[in-house]
Motif scaffolding. Structure first.
Motif, PDB file in Angstrom:
ATOM      1  N   LYS A 144       0.841  -1.209   0.000  1.00 20.56           N
ATOM      2  CA  LYS A 144       0.000   0.000   0.000  1.00 20.56           C
ATOM      3  C   LYS A 144       0.875   1.258   0.000  1.00 20.56           C
ATOM      4  CE  LYS A 144      -4.327  -1.883   1.491  1.00 20.56           C
ATOM      5  NZ  LYS A 144      -5.467  -1.913   2.406  1.00 20.56           N
TER       6      LYS A 144
ATOM      7  N   SER B 143      -5.423 -13.976   1.065  1.00 22.72           N
ATOM      8  CA  SER B 143      -6.466 -12.939   1.027  1.00 22.72           C
ATOM      9  C   SER B 143      -5.871 -11.552   1.199  1.00 22.72           C
ATOM     10  CB  SER B 143      -7.498 -13.218   2.118  1.00 22.72           C
ATOM     11  OG  SER B 143      -6.898 -13.198   3.394  1.00 22.72           O
ATOM     12  N   GLY B 144      -4.749 -11.455   1.910  1.00 25.23           N
ATOM     13  CA  GLY B 144      -4.096 -10.155   2.071  1.00 25.23           C
ATOM     14  C   GLY B 144      -3.593  -9.610   0.746  1.00 25.23           C
TER      15      GLY B 144
ATOM     16  N   LEU C 251      -4.578 -10.569  -2.272  1.00 21.11           N
ATOM     17  CA  LEU C 251      -5.731 -10.321  -3.138  1.00 21.11           C
ATOM     18  C   LEU C 251      -6.403  -8.998  -2.774  1.00 21.11           C
ATOM     19  CD1 LEU C 251      -7.383 -13.865  -3.205  1.00 21.11           C
ATOM     20  CD2 LEU C 251      -6.114 -12.760  -5.049  1.00 21.11           C
ATOM     21  N   GLY C 252      -6.541  -8.754  -1.483  1.00 20.73           N
ATOM     22  CA  GLY C 252      -7.152  -7.506  -1.041  1.00 20.73           C
ATOM     23  C   GLY C 252      -6.374  -6.285  -1.512  1.00 20.73           C
TER      24      GLY C 252
ATOM     25  N   VAL D 276      -7.157  -5.766  -5.195  1.00 18.57           N
ATOM     26  CA  VAL D 276      -8.507  -5.210  -5.358  1.00 18.57           C
ATOM     27  C   VAL D 276      -8.530  -3.731  -4.962  1.00 18.57           C
ATOM     28  CG1 VAL D 276     -10.905  -5.344  -4.589  1.00 18.57           C
ATOM     29  CG2 VAL D 276      -9.651  -7.432  -5.073  1.00 18.57           C
ATOM     30  N   SER D 277      -7.842  -3.412  -3.886  1.00 14.26           N
ATOM     31  CA  SER D 277      -7.767  -2.010  -3.440  1.00 14.26           C
ATOM     32  C   SER D 277      -7.124  -1.145  -4.514  1.00 14.26           C
ATOM     33  CB  SER D 277      -6.970  -1.955  -2.138  1.00 14.26           C
ATOM     34  OG  SER D 277      -6.742  -0.624  -1.736  1.00 14.26           O
TER      35      SER D 277
ATOM     36  N   LEU E 178      -6.984  -1.863  -7.715  1.00 11.91           N
ATOM     37  CA  LEU E 178      -7.895  -1.810  -8.857  1.00 11.91           C
ATOM     38  C   LEU E 178      -8.995  -0.779  -8.636  1.00 11.91           C
ATOM     39  CD1 LEU E 178      -8.762  -3.135 -11.576  1.00 11.91           C
ATOM     40  CD2 LEU E 178     -10.194  -4.681 -10.230  1.00 11.91           C
ATOM     41  N   ARG E 179      -9.502  -0.752  -7.444  1.00 14.78           N
ATOM     42  CA  ARG E 179     -10.572   0.200  -7.100  1.00 14.78           C
ATOM     43  C   ARG E 179     -10.083   1.634  -7.316  1.00 14.78           C
ATOM     44  NH1 ARG E 179     -14.928   0.541  -3.299  1.00 14.78           N
ATOM     45  NH2 ARG E 179     -14.946  -1.661  -2.806  1.00 14.78           N
TER      46      ARG E 179
ATOM     47  N   ARG F 263      -9.465   2.333 -11.163  1.00 11.46           N
ATOM     48  CA  ARG F 263     -10.706   2.442 -11.948  1.00 11.46           C
ATOM     49  C   ARG F 263     -11.459   3.731 -11.638  1.00 11.46           C
ATOM     50  NH1 ARG F 263     -13.228  -3.668 -12.612  1.00 11.46           N
ATOM     51  NH2 ARG F 263     -11.621  -4.366 -14.090  1.00 11.46           N
TER      52      ARG F 263
ATOM     53  N   ARG G  74     -13.199 -16.174  -7.012  1.00 11.15           N
ATOM     54  CA  ARG G  74     -13.887 -15.610  -8.178  1.00 11.15           C
ATOM     55  C   ARG G  74     -13.314 -14.263  -8.620  1.00 11.15           C
ATOM     56  NH1 ARG G  74     -20.052 -16.715  -6.532  1.00 11.15           N
ATOM     57  NH2 ARG G  74     -19.181 -16.274  -4.520  1.00 11.15           N
ATOM     58  N   LEU G  75     -12.137 -13.941  -8.165  1.00 15.73           N
ATOM     59  CA  LEU G  75     -11.526 -12.671  -8.585  1.00 15.73           C
ATOM     60  C   LEU G  75     -10.968 -12.763 -10.004  1.00 15.73           C
ATOM     61  CD1 LEU G  75      -9.903 -11.506  -5.253  1.00 15.73           C
ATOM     62  CD2 LEU G  75     -11.655 -10.319  -6.560  1.00 15.73           C
TER      63      LEU G  75
ATOM     64  N   ARG H  49     -12.770 -13.230 -12.347  1.00 19.25           N
ATOM     65  CA  ARG H  49     -13.833 -12.589 -13.130  1.00 19.25           C
ATOM     66  C   ARG H  49     -13.708 -11.063 -13.096  1.00 19.25           C
ATOM     67  NH1 ARG H  49     -19.064 -16.093 -11.014  1.00 19.25           N
ATOM     68  NH2 ARG H  49     -18.218 -18.130 -11.545  1.00 19.25           N
ATOM     69  N   ILE H  50     -12.898 -10.582 -12.181  1.00 13.35           N
ATOM     70  CA  ILE H  50     -12.742  -9.138 -12.009  1.00 13.35           C
ATOM     71  C   ILE H  50     -11.487  -8.628 -12.715  1.00 13.35           C
ATOM     72  CG2 ILE H  50     -12.456  -7.317 -10.272  1.00 13.35           C
ATOM     73  CD1 ILE H  50     -15.205  -8.759 -10.323  1.00 13.35           C
TER      74      ILE H  50
END
Lengths: 147, 118
Positions: free
Chosen positions: B29, B55-56, B58-59, B62-63, B65-66, B69, B92-93, B95-96
């Motif tokens: 981060k 999960s860390g 992946l999170g 995703v953060s 990517l958010r 975007r 299912r990530l 798919r994102i």
């Protein structure tokens, strides 16, 4: 066979516990199925991932004003065709059974850990007893080589 | 985990290696802070040398990517191993994130889609 790995709730130690779990899973698999089996990596990876998530949760959810990282106890027990694993910590109890998979389409950043555990292992249970959170996981050791 | 940054035809290539786990979330981060996100930015995350993700990790993705975007940019993932891919699929990530088997192809996919700057 029973093996216990004691760590404290830091990310560094959680990593050591996770790597240890992969090695122990590999040894258990070899002891039952031999060393040349193409299902080994899938089994080991699943155990490593699930134990890793449980250990990470133990680190993330400990009480922050505690000056000393709490204990985390990882126990492995090899059954006839299953590996039984428990991960215990001294954190406050939490609503394990009410956890739902995160909504990926809303770009959820958190909440994947318990889902990953449940998807990686054949059975996952939680209880809080005598001050310990205990997550118990079972992974079946595949019986047939799918070559 | 080691993080390297390169540029390839205007696309930012982030090359990760090692374990992308909860223990590196804070440093990743902090790494993301260098990108101003003042306008659209496009990234390819090369995960050839990532041997574990949880999960860390992946999170973190995703953060990232958010944020990207929000300014109409994007992140694509390249070169994941079967072990890492299975974690994306389990959550299912996959798919994102658009996922590619080749980093160069991932970069080129932007060059078709990125609007011409005039």
């Amino acid at each position: 066979m029973k093996c216990i790995v004691n760590i404290i709730a830091t990310f560094e130690q959680a990593r050591y516990g996770t790597i240890a779990s992969a090695n122990i899973a590999r040894a258990c698999f070899h002891s039952l199925r031999g060393e040349k089996n193409n299902q080994e990596s899938q089994f080991v990876n699943a155990v490593e991932l699930a134990v890793g998530e449980a250990c990470t949760n133990s680190v993330k959810h400990q009480i922050l004003d505690e000056k000393v990282a709490g204990p985390v106890k990882i126990t492995f027990q090899l059954g006839k065709n299953v590996l039984l694993i428990s991960v215990g910590d001294r954190n406050p109890p939490f609503a394990f059974d009410q956890s739902v998979p995160p909504d990926v389409y809303s770009l959820a950043e958190n909440g994947y850990g318990i889902h990953i555990m449940k998807e990686s292992m054949d059975r996952v249970n939680y209880r809080h007893t005598q001050g310990w959170n205990i997550i118990t996981m079972i992974k079946k050791i595949p019986q047939e080589d799918r070559l | 985990m080691k993080i390297e940054t390169r540029r390839d035809q205007g696309i930012t290539l982030i090359v990760l290696s090692g374990r992308f786990d909860a223990g590196v979330v804070a440093s990743f981060k902090e790494y993301m802070e260098q990108f101003s996100m003042a306008g659209p930015e496009f990234f390819v995350v090369d995960m050839t040398e990532v041997n574990y993700i949880d999960s860390g990790g992946l999170g973190c993705l995703v953060s990232f990517l958010r944020k990207v975007r929000q300014v109409e940019g994007d992140i694509k993932i390249a070169m994941v191993s079967d072990k890492v891919r299975s974690v994306f699929e389990l959550t299912r990530l996959h798919r994102i994130f658009e996922m590619y088997d080749d980093t160069k192809v991932a970069v080129k996919s932007y060059l078709r889609d990125v609007p011409a700057r005039g």
